[in-house]
Design a protein around this motif. Structure first.
Motif, PDB file in Angstrom:
ATOM      1  N   ASP A 155      36.141  25.261 -25.549  1.00 23.53           N
ATOM      2  CA  ASP A 155      35.529  26.580 -25.825  1.00 23.53           C
ATOM      3  C   ASP A 155      35.105  27.190 -24.668  1.00 23.53           C
ATOM      4  N   PHE A 156      34.893  28.368 -24.897  1.00 22.47           N
ATOM      5  CA  PHE A 156      34.312  29.299 -23.698  1.00 22.47           C
ATOM      6  C   PHE A 156      32.851  29.810 -23.900  1.00 22.47           C
ATOM      7  N   ILE A 157      32.389  30.002 -22.811  1.00 22.49           N
ATOM      8  CA  ILE A 157      31.136  30.601 -22.702  1.00 22.49           C
ATOM      9  C   ILE A 157      31.158  31.870 -21.592  1.00 22.49           C
ATOM     10  N   ASP A 158      30.503  32.930 -22.168  1.00 23.88           N
ATOM     11  CA  ASP A 158      30.156  33.951 -21.292  1.00 23.88           C
ATOM     12  C   ASP A 158      29.730  33.645 -19.617  1.00 23.88           C
ATOM     13  N   GLU A 159      30.480  33.853 -18.683  1.00 27.72           N
ATOM     14  CA  GLU A 159      29.999  33.475 -17.286  1.00 27.72           C
ATOM     15  C   GLU A 159      29.375  34.730 -16.542  1.00 27.72           C
ATOM     16  N   ARG A 160      29.167  35.870 -17.217  1.00 28.69           N
ATOM     17  CA  ARG A 160      28.784  36.999 -16.442  1.00 28.69           C
ATOM     18  C   ARG A 160      27.915  36.822 -15.256  1.00 28.69           C
ATOM     19  N   TYR A 161      26.637  36.005 -15.717  1.00 27.06           N
ATOM     20  CA  TYR A 161      25.783  35.889 -14.686  1.00 27.06           C
ATOM     21  C   TYR A 161      25.568  34.322 -14.167  1.00 27.06           C
ATOM     22  N   SER A 162      26.771  33.481 -14.436  1.00 25.60           N
ATOM     23  CA  SER A 162      26.583  32.031 -13.718  1.00 25.60           C
ATOM     24  C   SER A 162      26.407  32.263 -12.135  1.00 25.60           C
ATOM     25  N   SER A 163      27.348  32.870 -11.678  1.00 24.38           N
ATOM     26  CA  SER A 163      27.356  33.013 -10.176  1.00 24.38           C
ATOM     27  C   SER A 163      26.055  33.483  -9.677  1.00 24.38           C
ATOM     28  N   ILE A 164      25.608  34.607 -10.138  1.00 31.19           N
ATOM     29  CA  ILE A 164      24.275  34.870  -9.599  1.00 31.19           C
ATOM     30  C   ILE A 164      23.139  33.967  -9.685  1.00 31.19           C
ATOM     31  N   GLU A 165      23.079  33.244 -10.746  1.00 29.68           N
ATOM     32  CA  GLU A 165      22.273  32.235 -10.875  1.00 29.68           C
ATOM     33  C   GLU A 165      22.514  31.002  -9.946  1.00 29.68           C
ATOM     34  N   ALA A 166      23.581  30.928  -9.980  1.00 33.00           N
ATOM     35  CA  ALA A 166      24.186  29.409  -8.760  1.00 33.00           C
ATOM     36  C   ALA A 166      23.489  29.907  -7.521  1.00 33.00           C
ATOM     37  N   GLN A 167      23.898  31.396  -6.984  1.00 30.91           N
ATOM     38  CA  GLN A 167      23.480  31.774  -5.764  1.00 30.91           C
ATOM     39  C   GLN A 167      21.957  31.557  -5.739  1.00 30.91           C
ATOM     40  N   ALA A 168      21.473  32.079  -6.517  1.00 33.18           N
ATOM     41  CA  ALA A 168      19.656  31.738  -6.373  1.00 33.18           C
ATOM     42  C   ALA A 168      19.306  30.331  -6.231  1.00 33.18           C
ATOM     43  N   LEU A 169      20.125  29.639  -6.673  1.00 38.69           N
ATOM     44  CA  LEU A 169      19.804  28.222  -6.572  1.00 38.69           C
ATOM     45  C   LEU A 169      20.101  27.585  -5.270  1.00 38.69           C
ATOM     46  N   LEU A 170      21.164  28.189  -4.356  1.00 39.53           N
ATOM     47  CA  LEU A 170      21.481  27.747  -3.305  1.00 39.53           C
ATOM     48  C   LEU A 170      21.526  28.579  -2.219  1.00 39.53           C
ATOM     49  N   SER A 171      21.879  28.230  -0.979  1.00 39.14           N
ATOM     50  CA  SER A 171      21.835  28.939   0.010  1.00 39.14           C
ATOM     51  C   SER A 171      23.038  29.702   0.168  1.00 39.14           C
ATOM     52  N   LYS A 172      23.297  30.817   0.664  1.00 41.81           N
ATOM     53  CA  LYS A 172      24.616  31.695   0.704  1.00 41.81           C
ATOM     54  C   LYS A 172      25.851  30.765   1.378  1.00 41.81           C
ATOM     55  N   ASN A 173      25.612  29.668   1.990  1.00 44.54           N
ATOM     56  CA  ASN A 173      26.715  29.009   2.599  1.00 44.54           C
ATOM     57  C   ASN A 173      26.859  27.753   1.921  1.00 44.54           C
ATOM     58  N   ASP A 174      26.391  27.359   0.930  1.00 46.09           N
ATOM     59  CA  ASP A 174      26.426  26.137  -0.115  1.00 46.09           C
ATOM     60  C   ASP A 174      27.947  26.016  -0.549  1.00 46.09           C
ATOM     61  N   ILE A 175      28.477  24.944   0.023  1.00 45.56           N
ATOM     62  CA  ILE A 175      29.871  24.476  -0.426  1.00 45.56           C
ATOM     63  C   ILE A 175      30.110  24.260  -1.770  1.00 45.56           C
ATOM     64  N   LEU A 176      28.917  23.991  -2.651  1.00 50.35           N
ATOM     65  CA  LEU A 176      28.907  23.318  -3.937  1.00 50.35           C
ATOM     66  C   LEU A 176      28.743  24.723  -4.816  1.00 50.35           C
ATOM     67  N   GLU A 177      28.786  25.977  -4.403  1.00 53.25           N
ATOM     68  CA  GLU A 177      28.301  27.220  -5.415  1.00 53.25           C
ATOM     69  C   GLU A 177      29.193  26.994  -6.766  1.00 53.25           C
ATOM     70  N   ASP A 178      30.475  27.041  -6.543  1.00 54.92           N
ATOM     71  CA  ASP A 178      31.213  26.685  -7.712  1.00 54.92           C
ATOM     72  C   ASP A 178      30.810  25.557  -8.692  1.00 54.92           C
ATOM     73  N   ALA A 179      30.639  24.403  -8.080  1.00 57.20           N
ATOM     74  CA  ALA A 179      30.173  23.500  -8.987  1.00 57.20           C
ATOM     75  C   ALA A 179      28.938  23.609  -9.767  1.00 57.20           C
ATOM     76  N   VAL A 180      28.162  24.437  -8.930  1.00 57.67           N
ATOM     77  CA  VAL A 180      26.605  24.622  -9.598  1.00 57.67           C
ATOM     78  C   VAL A 180      26.899  25.836 -10.606  1.00 57.67           C
ATOM     79  N   ALA A 181      27.960  26.677 -10.277  1.00 59.73           N
ATOM     80  CA  ALA A 181      27.946  27.985 -11.312  1.00 59.73           C
ATOM     81  C   ALA A 181      28.578  26.942 -12.545  1.00 59.73           C
ATOM     82  N   ALA A 182      29.498  26.031 -12.432  1.00 59.44           N
ATOM     83  CA  ALA A 182      30.062  25.248 -13.660  1.00 59.44           C
ATOM     84  C   ALA A 182      28.551  24.509 -14.297  1.00 59.44           C
TER      85      ALA A 182
END
Length: 138
Positions: A93-120
């Motif tokens: 199934d799909f879910i709208d991800e429009r704001y997932s990267s923004i939320e992930a960035q807010a949870l992490l520092s800009k240079n965090d290598i896990l950003e994509d996993a946190v976005a997931a």
């Protein structure tokens, strides 16, 4: 509701963020980032993760424009989902991800290598919140 183990993906051309969760605890957590552009490497790793965790269901973040319309990555993401369905015979199934990267960035520092996993994980958390709200609104 039947308990399901869910794997979610934040799909990208160069890397794919992966998170894991379930419908028992309604929690998600970043798992890893698949860093390869080769489909054979990507799908070998996805196969391993599906079997390793006993996954029942896959959630994929669907990239959309701010107005909800499709963007360039939307069709690539849908093709990725169809390949997962076809190769592994798992519910997708799909879910709208429009704001997932923004939320992930807010949870992490800009240079965090896990950003994509946190976005997931954010994508999966949103999906699980929707399920939980549906259960309790009945």
């Amino acid at each position: 509701m039947i308990e399901e183990v869910i794997l979610s993906f934040d799909f990208g051309i160069k890397k794919i963020g992966v998170a894991l969760g379930n419908t028992l605890t309604f929690e998600s957590r970043p798992l890893e980032i698949i860093r390869s552009e080769k489909n054979s490497v990507r799908f070998d790793r996805i196969d391993f993760l599906l079997r390793e965790w006993g996954v029942d269901h896959v959630i994929i973040g669907l990239p959309l424009n701010k107005d909800g319309s499709d963007q360039e990555m939307t069709s690539r993401c849908r093709r990725f989902a169809n390949q997962i369905k076809g190769r592994f015979n798992v519910k997708v199934d799909f879910i709208d991800e429009r704001y997932s990267s923004i939320e992930a960035q807010a949870l992490l520092s800009k240079n965090d290598i896990l950003e994509d996993a946190v976005a997931a994980a954010v994508i999966l958390k949103d999906y699980l919140i929707n399920i939980k709200n549906d259960l309790y609104s009945r």
